[in-house]
Design an enzyme around this catalytic site. Structure first.
Site, PDB file in Angstrom:
ATOM      1  CE  LYS A 147      -2.798  -9.898  -7.581  1.00 27.79           C
ATOM      2  NZ  LYS A 147      -2.784  -8.521  -8.120  1.00 27.79           N
ATOM      3  CG  ASN A 148       1.250  -8.297  -8.726  1.00 25.45           C
ATOM      4  OD1 ASN A 148       0.046  -8.384  -8.991  1.00 25.45           O
ATOM      5  ND2 ASN A 148       1.701  -7.749  -7.618  1.00 25.45           N
TER       6      ASN A 148
ATOM      7  NE  ARG B 116      -2.460   1.178  -6.311  1.00 25.23           N
ATOM      8  CZ  ARG B 116      -2.611  -0.144  -6.338  1.00 25.23           C
ATOM      9  NH1 ARG B 116      -3.694  -0.699  -5.881  1.00 25.23           N
ATOM     10  NH2 ARG B 116      -1.665  -0.914  -6.819  1.00 25.23           N
ATOM     11  N   PRO B 117      -2.267   7.515  -8.478  1.00 20.25           N
ATOM     12  CG  PRO B 117      -0.815   9.331  -8.376  1.00 20.25           C
ATOM     13  CD  PRO B 117      -1.379   8.220  -7.558  1.00 20.25           C
ATOM     14  CB  ILE B 118      -2.193   6.614 -14.204  1.00 23.96           C
ATOM     15  CG1 ILE B 118      -3.406   7.522 -14.318  1.00 23.96           C
ATOM     16  CG2 ILE B 118      -2.627   5.253 -13.741  1.00 23.96           C
ATOM     17  CD1 ILE B 118      -3.934   7.598 -15.670  1.00 23.96           C
ATOM     18  CG  ASP B 119       1.705  11.125 -11.729  1.00 24.03           C
ATOM     19  OD1 ASP B 119       1.305  10.066 -11.195  1.00 24.03           O
ATOM     20  OD2 ASP B 119       2.652  11.777 -11.275  1.00 24.03           O
ATOM     21  CG  LEU B 120       5.075   8.435 -12.122  1.00 24.13           C
ATOM     22  CD1 LEU B 120       5.642   7.448 -11.116  1.00 24.13           C
ATOM     23  CD2 LEU B 120       6.039   9.599 -12.312  1.00 24.13           C
TER      24      LEU B 120
ATOM     25  CG  ASP C 116       1.714  -6.277  -2.966  1.00 21.05           C
ATOM     26  OD1 ASP C 116       1.098  -5.243  -2.673  1.00 21.05           O
ATOM     27  OD2 ASP C 116       1.867  -6.664  -4.144  1.00 21.05           O
TER      28      ASP C 116
ATOM     29  NE  ARG D 110      -8.074  -7.729  -6.671  1.00 18.16           N
ATOM     30  CZ  ARG D 110      -7.373  -6.691  -6.241  1.00 18.16           C
ATOM     31  NH1 ARG D 110      -7.755  -6.039  -5.166  1.00 18.16           N
ATOM     32  NH2 ARG D 110      -6.304  -6.286  -6.883  1.00 18.16           N
TER      33      ARG D 110
ATOM     34  CB  VAL E 251       4.991   1.532  -1.455  1.00 16.39           C
ATOM     35  CG1 VAL E 251       4.573   1.379  -2.913  1.00 16.39           C
ATOM     36  CG2 VAL E 251       6.426   1.072  -1.265  1.00 16.39           C
TER      37      VAL E 251
ATOM     38  CB  CYS F 170      -7.278   2.445  -5.554  1.00 15.91           C
ATOM     39  SG  CYS F 170      -6.660   0.887  -5.016  1.00 15.91           S
TER      40      CYS F 170
HETATM   41  C1  UD1 Z   1       2.084  -2.993  -8.425  1.00 15.81           C
HETATM   42  C2  UD1 Z   1       1.487  -4.289  -7.938  1.00 15.81           C
HETATM   43  C3  UD1 Z   1       0.981  -4.131  -6.504  1.00 15.81           C
HETATM   44  C4  UD1 Z   1       2.107  -3.616  -5.611  1.00 15.81           C
HETATM   45  C5  UD1 Z   1       2.743  -2.373  -6.202  1.00 15.81           C
HETATM   46  C6  UD1 Z   1       3.971  -1.911  -5.431  1.00 15.81           C
HETATM   47  C7  UD1 Z   1       0.615  -5.261  -9.961  1.00 15.81           C
HETATM   48  C8  UD1 Z   1      -0.574  -5.643 -10.768  1.00 15.81           C
HETATM   49  N1  UD1 Z   1       0.374  -4.646  -8.809  1.00 15.81           N
HETATM   50  O1  UD1 Z   1       1.044  -2.017  -8.424  1.00 15.81           O
HETATM   51  O2  UD1 Z   1       0.532  -5.410  -6.047  1.00 15.81           O
HETATM   52  O3  UD1 Z   1       1.579  -3.304  -4.341  1.00 15.81           O
HETATM   53  O4  UD1 Z   1       3.154  -2.617  -7.559  1.00 15.81           O
HETATM   54  O5  UD1 Z   1       4.908  -2.921  -5.338  1.00 15.81           O
HETATM   55  O6  UD1 Z   1       1.732  -5.554 -10.313  1.00 15.81           O
HETATM   56  N2  UD1 Z   1       2.374   6.136  -8.506  1.00 15.81           N
HETATM   57  C9  UD1 Z   1       2.273   7.451  -8.888  1.00 15.81           C
HETATM   58  N3  UD1 Z   1       2.097   7.727 -10.212  1.00 15.81           N
HETATM   59  C10 UD1 Z   1       2.034   6.746 -11.164  1.00 15.81           C
HETATM   60  C11 UD1 Z   1       2.156   5.406 -10.755  1.00 15.81           C
HETATM   61  C12 UD1 Z   1       2.315   5.129  -9.414  1.00 15.81           C
HETATM   62  O7  UD1 Z   1       2.327   8.360  -8.058  1.00 15.81           O
HETATM   63  O8  UD1 Z   1       1.880   7.073 -12.359  1.00 15.81           O
HETATM   64  C13 UD1 Z   1       2.519   5.831  -7.064  1.00 15.81           C
HETATM   65  C14 UD1 Z   1       1.333   5.046  -6.546  1.00 15.81           C
HETATM   66  O9  UD1 Z   1       0.287   5.895  -6.189  1.00 15.81           O
HETATM   67  C15 UD1 Z   1       1.924   4.330  -5.371  1.00 15.81           C
HETATM   68  C16 UD1 Z   1       3.361   4.067  -5.815  1.00 15.81           C
HETATM   69  O10 UD1 Z   1       3.611   4.958  -6.893  1.00 15.81           O
HETATM   70  O11 UD1 Z   1       1.928   5.163  -4.250  1.00 15.81           O
HETATM   71  C17 UD1 Z   1       3.624   2.636  -6.265  1.00 15.81           C
HETATM   72  O12 UD1 Z   1       2.775   2.318  -7.330  1.00 15.81           O
HETATM   73  P1  UD1 Z   1       3.170   1.280  -8.472  1.00 15.81           P
HETATM   74  O13 UD1 Z   1       4.549   0.793  -8.236  1.00 15.81           O
HETATM   75  O14 UD1 Z   1       2.854   1.906  -9.768  1.00 15.81           O
HETATM   76  O15 UD1 Z   1       2.156   0.124  -8.167  1.00 15.81           O
HETATM   77  P2  UD1 Z   1       1.235  -0.643  -9.184  1.00 15.81           P
HETATM   78  O16 UD1 Z   1       1.980  -0.894 -10.464  1.00 15.81           O
HETATM   79  O17 UD1 Z   1      -0.094  -0.009  -9.267  1.00 15.81           O
END
Ligand code: UD1
Length: 417
Positions: A22-23, A121-125, A304, A396, A326, A116
């Site tokens: 899926k991922n 789970r921010p998207i700042d990066l 996961d 899912r 994580v 979530c």
């Molecule tokens: C993906 C996987 C999810 C898995 C995760 C970690 C998909 C669709 N989902 O989720 O199943 O559990 O990887 O292996 O592939 N973070 C920030 N800022 C950001 C982005 C992330 O702080 O901009 C933090 C998140 O809050 C979290 C950590 O980084 O604590 C890991 O997140 P990330 O690796 O981005 O996970 P996803 O891509 O959302």
């Protein structure tokens, strides 16, 4: 609403085949937006998250077709730039269209993913990377709007090796001007798979699977065919299920290398794991030993698989510790496991688990996807009847989990409440 009902304990025996990851499929669907040509994805399972990603790309004008297990995507005519709150709130990974949209049409408006179930789970990066590449980003009314006449290659250091940020930036970089270097990149197998899809489309990418990925931007990309890698989390779930029931199961269609972190822990617990070219066989006799795990980015122990492994710890001899590094709030399965008689204490980011000989069936709720999987396999080791509610979470990421477990000998059915 459907629920899963599991009656009594069982010993799993036989073979089970896993579906494509899926991922991997989700970012690959998003990446198909990078070309006006048609992309064909083979062996795509009917998972709820895949449906949502189809909806997201359709909502901006892509044409999506399904024939049996293959998915055809054509994004020649992108006629909308907006991914709505209604779609993004259903699945955070919808955000993966941001990179392809910025790179291909220079414009995107997308709802903030919001909170979530497993942390903020921010998207700042993601945003930091796009802005370094020259995107103009504004936030307001719950939406992010981004514009870029032409993205420019940059060196981007990620504070954390985020899987989603690495994927989004890789996709954007493919059509950017010049060279992009992503440092402290995620190294997950799904990143390598996405890079392989992008390379087939004509991208120039080096280093996927290491912490430094280098992408030379090209002017255009072409359509291609792709089959995603096997789902290592689905495979890991059946491996743990085999071990905790004292079973003997061959999990087929896997890449054993991707399963190493789970294999190592199961062996440490006393299970026997044999690796073949495209399969693993898991056997266990009697109770497993306790073990400690700490979730980490790949090749560390996958977050996961934390919930499913905790089920194994609940049944192991002695005390185990599971530390989640994580995500900040990924222990929601604990209360449900406790309803089944598990003995677990939480101390910050760690859970201390006193193993017990058997669990007892109860009414429980799948609080998220992997929590649901942990409860389903706990039900296989519980006395009496286990009812798992809110199983839409399980749908899912797992296809027909009840059919696969039933074939292995479990007394499990899906029924309407
Ligand atoms: C993906 C996987 C999810 C898995 C995760 C970690 C998909 C669709 N989902 O989720 O199943 O559990 O990887 O292996 O592939 N973070 C920030 N800022 C950001 C982005 C992330 O702080 O901009 C933090 C998140 O809050 C979290 C950590 O980084 O604590 C890991 O997140 P990330 O690796 O981005 O996970 P996803 O891509 O959302």
């Amino acid at each position: 609403m459907a629920k899963l009902v599991i009656e009594d304990r069982c010993v799993l025996k036989g073979d089970v085949k896993v579906h494509s990851a899926k991922n991997s499929i989700l970012p690959v669907i998003a990446a198909s937006l990078l070309t006006p040509d048609t992309c064909v994805l083979e062996e795509v399972p009917y998972l709820y998250d895949v449906d949502i990603m189809e909806e997201v790309v359709k909502s901006i004008g892509a044409k999506v077709g399904r024939t049996n297990s293959s998915l055809t995507i054509n994004a020649e005519n992108i006629n909308s730039f907006e991914a709505t709150y209604e779609l993004v709130r259903k699945m955070r990974a919808s955000f993966l269209i941001m990179g392809p949209m910025l790179a291909r049409v220079g414009k995107v408006k997308i709802s903030l993913p919001g909170g979530c179930a497993i942390g903020t789970r921010p998207i700042d990066l993601h945003l930091k990377g796009f802005s370094l590449m020259g995107a103009n980003i504004t936030l307001g009314h719950g939406y992010i709007e981004a514009y870029a006449e032409k993205l420019k290659g940059e060196t981007i250091y990620l504070d954390f090796p985020s899987v989603g940020a690495t994927e989004n930036l890789m996709m954007a970089a493919c059509l950017a001007e010049g060279t992009t270097i992503i440092e402290n990149a995620a190294e997950e197998p799904e990143i390598v798979d996405l890079a392989s899809f992008l390379s087939k489309m004509g991208s120039v990418i080096k280093g996927a699977g290491t912490d430094t990925i280098r992408i030379e931007g090209v002017r255009e990309l072409k359509g291609t065919n792709h089959t995603a890698i096997p789902d290592r989390i689905e495979a890991g779930t059946y491996m743990v299920a085999a071990a905790i029931t004292g079973g003997d199961v061959i999990v087929e269609g896997v890449v054993p290398e991707h399963l190493k972190p789970v294999t190592a822990k199961l062996k440490e617990m006393g299970a026997e794991v044999q690796e073949y070219e495209r399969a693993v066989r898991v056997r266990a006799l009697g109770r497993l030993n306790s073990v400690d795990i700490k979730t980490m980015p790949y090749p560390g122990f996958p977050t996961d698989m934390q919930a499913q492994m905790m089920t194994a710890m609940c049944l192991a001899k002695g005390t185990s510790i599971a530390t989640e590094t994580v995500f900040e709030n990924r222990f929601m399965h604990i209360n449900e496991l406790k309803l089944m008689g598990a003995n677990i204490k939480v101390d910050g980011r760690s859970a201390i688990i006193e193993g017990c000989e058997r669990l007892s069936g109860a009414k429980v709720r799948a609080t998220d996807l992997r929590a649901g999987a942990a409860l389903a396999i706990a039900g296989l080791c519980a006395e009496g009847r286990t009812e798992i509610h809110d199983i839409y979470h399980l749908d899912r990421g797992y296809i027909k989990i009840e059919e696969k477990l039933k074939k292995l000998g479990a007394n499990i059915i899906r029924t309407e409440e």
